[in-house]
Design an enzyme around this catalytic site. Structure first.
Site, short mmCIF file in Angstrom:
data_model
loop_
_atom_site.label_atom_id
_atom_site.label_comp_id
_atom_site.label_asym_id
_atom_site.label_seq_id
_atom_site.Cartn_x
_atom_site.Cartn_y
_atom_site.Cartn_z
N SER A 1 0.82 -1.22 0.00
CA SER A 1 0.00 0.00 0.00
C SER A 1 0.85 1.26 0.00
O SER A 1 1.87 1.35 0.69
CB SER A 1 -0.91 0.00 1.23
OG SER A 1 -1.53 1.26 1.34
N TYR B 1 -4.40 3.67 -12.75
CA TYR B 1 -3.26 4.57 -12.49
C TYR B 1 -1.91 3.92 -12.79
O TYR B 1 -0.87 4.52 -12.58
CB TYR B 1 -3.31 5.11 -11.05
CG TYR B 1 -3.43 4.06 -9.98
CD1 TYR B 1 -2.32 3.36 -9.53
CD2 TYR B 1 -4.67 3.75 -9.45
CE1 TYR B 1 -2.44 2.38 -8.56
CE2 TYR B 1 -4.82 2.78 -8.47
CZ TYR B 1 -3.69 2.10 -8.04
OH TYR B 1 -3.82 1.13 -7.08
N VAL C 1 -23.15 -8.06 -19.57
CA VAL C 1 -24.41 -7.33 -19.62
C VAL C 1 -25.22 -7.48 -18.32
O VAL C 1 -25.72 -6.49 -17.77
CB VAL C 1 -25.22 -7.78 -20.86
CG1 VAL C 1 -26.64 -7.23 -20.84
CG2 VAL C 1 -24.49 -7.33 -22.12
N LYS D 1 -13.83 -4.22 2.08
CA LYS D 1 -14.66 -3.02 1.93
C LYS D 1 -16.16 -3.28 2.12
O LYS D 1 -16.90 -2.39 2.53
CB LYS D 1 -14.43 -2.39 0.55
CG LYS D 1 -13.13 -1.62 0.43
CD LYS D 1 -13.07 -0.94 -0.94
CE LYS D 1 -11.85 -0.08 -1.08
NZ LYS D 1 -11.87 0.72 -2.31
N ALA E 1 -15.41 -0.12 -8.07
CA ALA E 1 -15.07 1.28 -8.32
C ALA E 1 -16.21 1.98 -9.07
O ALA E 1 -16.59 3.11 -8.72
CB ALA E 1 -13.77 1.37 -9.10
N ASP F 1 -14.04 7.05 -1.85
CA ASP F 1 -13.67 6.81 -3.26
C ASP F 1 -14.48 7.73 -4.19
O ASP F 1 -13.95 8.30 -5.14
CB ASP F 1 -13.91 5.35 -3.64
CG ASP F 1 -12.84 4.42 -3.06
OD1 ASP F 1 -11.70 4.87 -2.88
OD2 ASP F 1 -13.16 3.25 -2.79
P1 NAP Z 1 -13.64 -5.03 -10.24
O1 NAP Z 1 -14.65 -4.91 -9.16
O2 NAP Z 1 -12.89 -6.30 -10.41
O3 NAP Z 1 -14.35 -4.65 -11.65
C1 NAP Z 1 -13.63 -4.76 -12.84
C2 NAP Z 1 -14.41 -4.10 -13.99
O4 NAP Z 1 -13.58 -4.09 -15.14
C3 NAP Z 1 -15.69 -4.84 -14.38
O5 NAP Z 1 -16.64 -3.91 -14.84
C4 NAP Z 1 -15.19 -5.74 -15.52
O6 NAP Z 1 -16.19 -6.06 -16.43
C5 NAP Z 1 -14.22 -4.79 -16.21
N1 NAP Z 1 -13.22 -5.50 -16.99
C6 NAP Z 1 -12.08 -6.11 -16.53
N2 NAP Z 1 -11.38 -6.63 -17.56
C7 NAP Z 1 -12.09 -6.35 -18.70
C8 NAP Z 1 -11.89 -6.61 -20.07
N3 NAP Z 1 -10.80 -7.27 -20.52
N4 NAP Z 1 -12.81 -6.17 -20.97
C9 NAP Z 1 -13.90 -5.49 -20.54
N5 NAP Z 1 -14.17 -5.21 -19.23
C10 NAP Z 1 -13.26 -5.63 -18.32
O7 NAP Z 1 -12.50 -3.90 -10.07
P2 NAP Z 1 -12.65 -2.45 -9.39
O8 NAP Z 1 -12.27 -2.55 -7.97
O9 NAP Z 1 -13.95 -1.87 -9.78
O10 NAP Z 1 -11.43 -1.67 -10.11
C11 NAP Z 1 -11.44 -1.39 -11.50
C12 NAP Z 1 -10.15 -0.65 -11.88
O11 NAP Z 1 -10.10 0.60 -11.20
C13 NAP Z 1 -8.85 -1.37 -11.46
O12 NAP Z 1 -7.91 -1.18 -12.50
C14 NAP Z 1 -8.40 -0.64 -10.21
O13 NAP Z 1 -6.99 -0.66 -10.06
C15 NAP Z 1 -8.87 0.78 -10.52
N6 NAP Z 1 -9.17 1.57 -9.32
C16 NAP Z 1 -8.60 2.81 -9.24
C17 NAP Z 1 -8.88 3.61 -8.15
C18 NAP Z 1 -8.25 4.96 -8.05
O14 NAP Z 1 -8.31 5.57 -6.98
N7 NAP Z 1 -7.67 5.48 -9.10
C19 NAP Z 1 -9.76 3.15 -7.14
C20 NAP Z 1 -10.33 1.88 -7.28
C21 NAP Z 1 -10.04 1.10 -8.38
P3 NAP Z 1 -17.07 -7.42 -16.28
O15 NAP Z 1 -18.20 -7.07 -15.34
O16 NAP Z 1 -17.51 -7.69 -17.66
O17 NAP Z 1 -16.13 -8.47 -15.71
#
Ligand code: NAP
Length: 272
Positions: free
Chosen positions: A20, A215, A154, A69, A132, A105
């Protein structure tokens, strides 16, 4: 940093948690304001016992990360209404053994979007239906924005769109939509899959502003192409920064030293 008999302890609980970046960012902020506080990492498997420990030890506040979380919610004393709607908590404020859960967030995402989108008036195309996207979707609505959701799977997308009471499109079948901004809240384009991007470059032409919450890398292919067609852009580091800024402000009641936190976080990201 001076640690003495009155030092107040803060921390992050998750599993794993050793990578972290939050300890560096929060300790830099505490030091910048000469606060007698220290921030450490707790690798937690048993959430209920961890929270009892925080209560018993007089810990001041905790950041909550994967995989706790959602599961932390049943162990809280109270919860902020927006965190309740989102169904996820990333921040605990602990006062007199009372633990209140928040989600910062969505605050981080809205703050990151501020320089490029006029939020209350905006229609935002939000890509993703994971944790997210859920926080960002409710957060955008909290600010008065209109959300249009798109996702690869979907059923998952439709389920979140139902919760948000918003329009939904399959990611593979996005037609031209009139929106003020696009937010990528999927993990598409994240290291090592840096040549992946959620939408075609041509699709970005009529979208004024694009934020990618990925990021790593700092500039994803989505952001590179968005810049090439003239969109205003913001990268994923800013949401990360501002969710931490909001935590600092909850815990201290003070304005956060944003420049110091940004410098620390961004240099940690550069070297990680
Ligand atoms: P999560 O719960 O695992 O959700 C992943 C999402 O990405 C789902 O909508 C998934 O779609 C989609 N996805 C993954 N691979 C894909 C692909 N090859 N083609 C199309 N859709 C795809 O993850 P999360 O926690 O929401 O995080 C998502 C991203 O945000 C991560 O990269 C994480 O590092 C980043 N993040 C950034 C911050 C920040 O502060 N900047 C905070 C939180 C998260 P499906 O439903 O179709 O599987």
């Amino acid at each position: 940093m001076k640690v003495n008999g009155t030092t107040k302890i803060y921390g992050i609980m998750g599993n794993p948690v050793s990578h972290s970046l939050s300890p560096a960012m929060h300790n830099a902020a505490f030091q910048a304001q000469d606060l007698n506080k220290v921030y450490v990492a707790f690798e937690v498997t048993d959430v209920a016992r961890a929270l009892d420990g925080f209560r018993a030890l007089g810990i001041g506040g905790i950041s909550v990360t994967i995989p706790h979380k959602q599961s932390v919610i049943t162990h809280l004393d109270t919860i902020d209404p927006v965190a309740k709607k989102i169904g996820a908590v990333n921040t605990l404020l602990i006062e007199d053994a009372h633990i209140r859960g928040y989600n910062t967030d969505w605050i981080g995402a809205n703050q990151a979007l501020k320089p490029i989108v006029d939020l209350p008036a905006a229609t935002v195309l939000l890509l993703g239906a994971g944790g997210a996207a859920r926080a960002i979707g409710f957060g955008l609505q909290e600010k008065g924005a209109t959300v249009i959701l798109a996702n690869r799977t979907v059923e998952k997308g439709q389920a979140l769109a139902r919760d948000l009471n918003c329009e939904f499109h399959p990611l593979a079948d996005l037609k031209d939509l009139k929106v003020d901004a696009l937010v990528n809240a999927t993990s598409i384009g994240m290291t090592p899959n840096v040549e992946e991007t959620p939408v075609a470059k041509a699709f970005l032409k009529h979208i004024p502003a694009v934020m990618d919450i990925v990021y790593s890398p700092q500039e994803t292919r989505l952001l590179r192409e968005a810049k090439q067609v003239g969109c205003k852009t913001v990268d994923g580091r800013y949401m990360l920064l501002y969710q931490g800024v909001a935590q600092f402000e909850l815990w201290t009641g003070r304005k956060a030293p944003v420049d110091i936190m940004r410098e620390k976080l961004f240099s940690q990201l550069d070297s990680s």
